[in-house]
Design an enzyme around this catalytic site. Structure first.
Site, PDB file in Angstrom:
ATOM      1  N   TYR A 191       1.026  -1.165   0.010  1.00 11.49           N
ATOM      2  CA  TYR A 191       0.090  -0.001  -0.003  1.00 11.49           C
ATOM      3  C   TYR A 191       0.871   1.276   0.077  1.00 11.49           C
ATOM      4  O   TYR A 191       1.981   1.331   0.452  1.00 11.49           O
ATOM      5  CB  TYR A 191      -0.841   0.196   1.238  1.00 11.49           C
ATOM      6  CG  TYR A 191      -1.890  -0.943   1.325  1.00 11.49           C
ATOM      7  CD1 TYR A 191      -2.451  -1.436   0.141  1.00 11.49           C
ATOM      8  CD2 TYR A 191      -2.235  -1.883   2.647  1.00 11.49           C
ATOM      9  CE1 TYR A 191      -3.347  -2.468   0.215  1.00 11.49           C
ATOM     10  CE2 TYR A 191      -3.072  -2.638   2.770  1.00 11.49           C
ATOM     11  CZ  TYR A 191      -3.610  -3.149   1.656  1.00 11.49           C
ATOM     12  OH  TYR A 191      -4.621  -4.135   1.469  1.00 11.49           O
ATOM     13  N   HIS A 192       0.175   2.294  -0.510  1.00 11.94           N
ATOM     14  CA  HIS A 192       0.696   3.871  -0.302  1.00 11.94           C
ATOM     15  C   HIS A 192       0.264   4.271   1.079  1.00 11.94           C
ATOM     16  O   HIS A 192      -1.074   4.048   1.056  1.00 11.94           O
ATOM     17  CB  HIS A 192       0.310   4.461  -1.407  1.00 11.94           C
ATOM     18  CG  HIS A 192       0.890   4.026  -2.754  1.00 11.94           C
ATOM     19  ND1 HIS A 192       2.172   4.070  -3.197  1.00 11.94           N
ATOM     20  CD2 HIS A 192       0.013   3.352  -3.963  1.00 11.94           C
ATOM     21  CE1 HIS A 192       2.307   3.547  -4.422  1.00 11.94           C
ATOM     22  NE2 HIS A 192       0.951   3.010  -4.851  1.00 11.94           N
ATOM     23  N   PRO A 193       0.932   4.637   1.827  1.00  8.59           N
ATOM     24  CA  PRO A 193       0.141   5.114   3.140  1.00  8.59           C
ATOM     25  C   PRO A 193      -0.817   6.266   2.645  1.00  8.59           C
ATOM     26  O   PRO A 193      -0.412   7.168   2.172  1.00  8.59           O
ATOM     27  CB  PRO A 193       1.386   5.744   3.759  1.00  8.59           C
ATOM     28  CG  PRO A 193       2.653   5.130   3.436  1.00  8.59           C
ATOM     29  CD  PRO A 193       2.291   4.457   1.767  1.00  8.59           C
ATOM     30  N   THR A 194      -1.827   6.069   3.549  1.00  6.58           N
ATOM     31  CA  THR A 194      -3.176   7.030   3.196  1.00  6.58           C
ATOM     32  C   THR A 194      -3.675   7.012   4.586  1.00  6.58           C
ATOM     33  O   THR A 194      -3.336   6.486   5.658  1.00  6.58           O
ATOM     34  CB  THR A 194      -3.718   6.531   2.183  1.00  6.58           C
ATOM     35  OG1 THR A 194      -4.517   5.350   2.580  1.00  6.58           O
ATOM     36  CG2 THR A 194      -3.359   6.326   0.943  1.00  6.58           C
TER      37      THR A 194
ATOM     38  N   THR B 186      -3.654   4.050  -5.567  1.00  3.93           N
ATOM     39  CA  THR B 186      -4.304   5.236  -5.177  1.00  3.93           C
ATOM     40  C   THR B 186      -4.087   6.464  -6.261  1.00  3.93           C
ATOM     41  O   THR B 186      -4.335   7.613  -5.982  1.00  3.93           O
ATOM     42  CB  THR B 186      -3.438   5.589  -4.055  1.00  3.93           C
ATOM     43  OG1 THR B 186      -2.073   5.783  -3.948  1.00  3.93           O
ATOM     44  CG2 THR B 186      -3.797   4.678  -2.863  1.00  3.93           C
TER      45      THR B 186
END
Length: 161
Positions: A93-96, A139
């Site tokens: 994941y991309h941190p969000t 994302t």
């Protein structure tokens, strides 16, 4: 891969020194449903891998050496796969979702629907951190949309729309 985890991490300040990096705890697999869903996924993948087409046609095999820390458990049991899952966890994941957009009634919200930071005049957050929950796909497209919408808000505020 778990695309919509129930586990939630946290980011906290290490100190009052702005040069200190924050403390980031992804808190992976802290919700038991996440582990159970991954175990089901492993069993499903094994079932597909054990089909005639996959085994005979493609020579598919599963890496069956026990994971360190799980050797005391019966290989292939649900307890083994739970241990395996915890031992092999990582992220794609991309941190969000660190500055959640929410209505004023939500005490966990950080930004308004116009992307303004609550309690701070003139500051906006216009990136993936405003998403209350990470998307189950890449994302990039949501980030472009958030950026475009944020740009519109700024232009509206300065009378350019």
């Amino acid at each position: 891969m778990l695309t919509v985890p129930k586990s939630r991490g946290s980011i906290t300040l290490r100190s009052s020194d702005p040069a200190d990096p924050p403390l980031i705890d992804p808190n992976f697999l802290s919700h038991p449903d996440d582990v159970e869903l991954l175990v089901k996924g492993i069993k499903f993948a094994l079932a597909i891998g054990n089909t005639t087409v996959m085994r005979n046609g493609l020579g598919a095999t599963f890496y069956d050496r026990p994971v360190t820390g799980c050797k005391h458990l019966l290989y292939g049991s649900d307890d083994y796969w739970r241990c395996f899952t915890r031992g092999m966890v990582s992220t794609t994941y991309h941190p969000t979702s660190t500055c959640m957009m929410a209505p004023d009634s939500d005490p966990n919200g950080v930004v308004s629907s116009r992307l303004l930071v609550r309690g701070v005049t003139g500051l906006r957050v216009i990136d993936a951190s405003i998403m209350p929950v990470i998307t189950s796909a890449n994302t990039n497209a949501p980030c472009i949309m958030i950026g475009e919408r944020g740009a519109d808000f700024i232009k509206e505020d300065y009378g350019h729309i």
